[in-house]
Design an enzyme around this catalytic site. Structure first.
Site, PDB file in Angstrom:
ATOM      1  N   ASP A  69       0.829  -1.216   0.000  1.00 28.08           N
ATOM      2  CA  ASP A  69       0.000   0.000   0.000  1.00 28.08           C
ATOM      3  C   ASP A  69       0.852   1.250   0.000  1.00 28.08           C
ATOM      4  O   ASP A  69       1.984   1.257   0.466  1.00 28.08           O
ATOM      5  CB  ASP A  69      -0.929   0.010   1.211  1.00 28.08           C
ATOM      6  CG  ASP A  69      -0.174  -0.130   2.528  1.00 28.08           C
ATOM      7  OD1 ASP A  69       0.732  -0.979   2.592  1.00 28.08           O
ATOM      8  OD2 ASP A  69      -0.480   0.607   3.476  1.00 28.08           O
ATOM      9  N   GLU A  70       0.254   2.312  -0.510  1.00 26.84           N
ATOM     10  CA  GLU A  70       0.797   3.661  -0.439  1.00 26.84           C
ATOM     11  C   GLU A  70       2.296   3.732  -0.720  1.00 26.84           C
ATOM     12  O   GLU A  70       3.063   4.260   0.096  1.00 26.84           O
ATOM     13  CB  GLU A  70       0.511   4.255   0.949  1.00 26.84           C
ATOM     14  CG  GLU A  70      -0.952   4.287   1.261  1.00 26.84           C
ATOM     15  CD  GLU A  70      -1.276   4.711   2.695  1.00 26.84           C
ATOM     16  OE1 GLU A  70      -2.209   5.502   2.853  1.00 26.84           O
ATOM     17  OE2 GLU A  70      -0.608   4.248   3.631  1.00 26.84           O
ATOM     18  N   PRO A  71       2.748   3.230  -1.867  1.00 29.13           N
ATOM     19  CA  PRO A  71       4.177   3.365  -2.150  1.00 29.13           C
ATOM     20  C   PRO A  71       4.504   4.839  -2.344  1.00 29.13           C
ATOM     21  O   PRO A  71       3.785   5.546  -3.025  1.00 29.13           O
ATOM     22  CB  PRO A  71       4.358   2.595  -3.454  1.00 29.13           C
ATOM     23  CG  PRO A  71       3.019   2.612  -4.099  1.00 29.13           C
ATOM     24  CD  PRO A  71       2.017   2.648  -2.989  1.00 29.13           C
TER      25      PRO A  71
END
Ligand code: TNX
Length: 521
Positions: free
Chosen positions: A327-329
């Protein structure tokens, strides 16, 4: 005019609501005489079961003892019986975390003089044990019961039940604030009572690393003593993790560990500076920001870190899944992100496990049989749809419905609000099949609630956010759409809260439900 009471079997306050409930045939006792339409367990029970069902029998015995039902003459039989051929209980033949929703089908029969629980598999017996325990708990906490001498009187019923979805989960963040193995085991008990069967542990994030690994002891040595707001942190030893899995396994719950990569990795970078380009360890992080830490695909240490950590976590894990986050790189080009996700996924497969990942990971090529967990319902879903077409299955955690760290209402003292406010009714009144309309229901493996713990530091913080909403999510995941109605749920959850009160749990008094005042009988 006297309005007749609805028959007892229509008033069962079970949550999740079973598929089918009817009055037990004739309510005749064994001697052939018509008996009462109830079974009183207060004389105590004798359990009959094959050796293979010693586990579920033990759970039942322990819970009934807590409810004041000891050993005595009332026979309670647990049995394994093959499902009748053509049994329609799992018409979709859906694949499951551990072998199909049909494996959890059960029949629970309560007559005037005995109880019989049958299922084709132990997991079905466990689901039936959960239901029988809940029926008994509801009986001893019902308002009519004499508070000084609660009577465990069950209605005579036949319940034929099976879950809609095979994966009915809760994701618990132990990274932002740490919760002990004992606290996790209490959550497992709550999950068992609601027929939830997957505990996803979010074990690593920027603020802390919570699982001790022999291959990288620095991770917990240097990065477990921190938490959001500077709290004490903590971590699970290998023994703690084994104990959690053992407690889960007894209850038919699969533990899915999450090692979140390539973002959310400040704790790893702090402990292992070779994972940073500068070689300098970043400071411990105790804030609540996201999207600032990352692995670096160009560093050789990254590949060995992924290999050692995921091999070890895979080897420690009983269940078939390992979650790799994704998630959320932070700002990272698509190719580097995909490369890191594919490297992590490859290590999970090499460890003999299947991959679970947050929806962003659908940008990478995931191995067939992976599970993609959707959380941002407003994002474009082409990548998710394509991943499903390529053989992945979809796990639904739409944040505005099932992120149980969202505030109930403006001004609520705990929780976040980025996905909106989520009252009990919001967590209940939504339809999984509609979240990604292009994905067919048979490609939806299930529904998972999530509780992130940036603002939650104590057991009661956690419970107030879970309850009552976890009951709503459990019913969405278990009960067919046609069986779900808000007014009935609101009545049933009010009855269930009497059990929570008795068990010393705390919950939020959501509007639209007629809760008993605390302390009233
Ligand atoms: C989004 S859910 C996150 C978490 C936060 C959470 C807070 C997800 C895949 N990422 O890092 O803790 O929101 O609600």
């Amino acid at each position: 005019m006297v309005i007749p009471e609805p028959p007892a079997h229509e008033r069962l306050a079970l949550v999740p609501r079973p598929r089918r409930v009817r009055a037990a045939d004739g309510d005749a006792g064994r001697d052939g005489h018509a008996g009462p339409h109830t079974l009183d367990l207060s004389p105590g029970i004798t359990l009959h079961h094959p050796a293979a069902l010693a586990g579920p029998a033990g759970l039942l015995r322990d819970r009934l003892a807590q409810l004041g039902v000891g050993t005595g003459p009332v026979p309670v039989t647990l049995a394994l019986e093959p499902a009748p051929a053509g049994d329609p209980q799992d018409p979709e033949g859906r694949a499951a975390p551990t072998g199909g929703a049909a494996g959890e089908a059960y029949r629970l029969m309560v007559t005037a003089d005995h109880v019989t629980l049958t299922a084709a598999a132990e997991r079905g017996v466990l689901a039936g044990v959960s239901t029988l325990a809940q029926l008994t708990a509801l009986a001893v906490t019902a308002p009519a019961a004499e508070p000084s001498a609660p009577v465990p009187v069950l209605p005579a019923v036949v319940i034929d039940d099976a879950p809609r979805f095979a994966w009915r989960g809760l994701s618990l963040d132990v990274a932002r604030h740490f919760f002990t193995a004992e606290q996790v085991v209490e959550v497992l008990g709550l999950m068992f009572d609601l027929r939830l069967n997957v505990l996803h542990l979010h074990l690593t994030d920027d603020q802390g690393w919570r699982l001790d690994l022999a291959s990288r002891p620095e991770l917990t040595r240097l990065s477990s003593g921190s938490a959001v707001g500077g709290g004490p942190g903590g971590y699970f030893t290998a023994e703690d993790y084994a104990r959690i899995q053992e407690a889960a396994g007894r209850r038919g719950i699969t533990v899915v560990p999450e090692i979140d990569v390539p973002g959310h990795t400040n704790a790893a970078l702090h402990a292992l500076p070779e994972l940073t380009r500068s070689g300098v360890a970043p400071d411990v992080y105790t804030g609540t920001g996201v999207g600032f830490s990352r692995l670096d695909a160009t560093l050789p240490a990254t590949a060995t870190f992924l290999r050692d950590v995921l091999a070890e976590v895979g080897a420690m894990t009983v269940g078939p899944w390992v979650h790799i986050g994704g998630d959320e790189p932070p700002e990272m080009d698509r190719a580097e992100y995909a490369g890191l996700v594919e490297a992590a996924a490859g290590e999970v497969v090499a460890a003999g496990k299947a991959v679970v990942a947050w929806q962003e990971a659908a940008r990478a090529n995931l191995p067939p049989g992976s599970v993609v967990q959707l959380w941002k319902e407003d994002e474009p879903t082409e990548d998710v749809v394509a991943a499903v077409r390529a053989g992945a299955r979809l796990l639904l955690s739409p944040a505005s419905r099932v992120y149980l760290d969202m505030k109930y209402r403006p001004g609520f003292e705990l929780g976040l609000q980025w996905a909106g406010y989520t009252e009990l009714r919001d967590a209940y009144e939504w339809e999984p099949a509609g979240v990604v309309p292009e994905v067919r229901e048979q490609d939806v493996v299930g529904v998972e609630a999530a509780v992130f713990t940036e603002t939650l530091a104590t057991r009661s913080d956690l419970l107030v956010m879970l309850l009552p909403r976890l009951a709503a999510v459990a019913e969405v995941a278990w009960t067919p759409r046609s069986g779900r109605h808000w007014p009935g749920f609101a009545d049933r959850v009010a009855a269930l809260a009497r059990v929570w009160e008795r068990d010393g749990l705390v919950w939020h008094r959501s509007p639209g439900v007629e809760w008993d005042e605390p302390g009233t009988p």
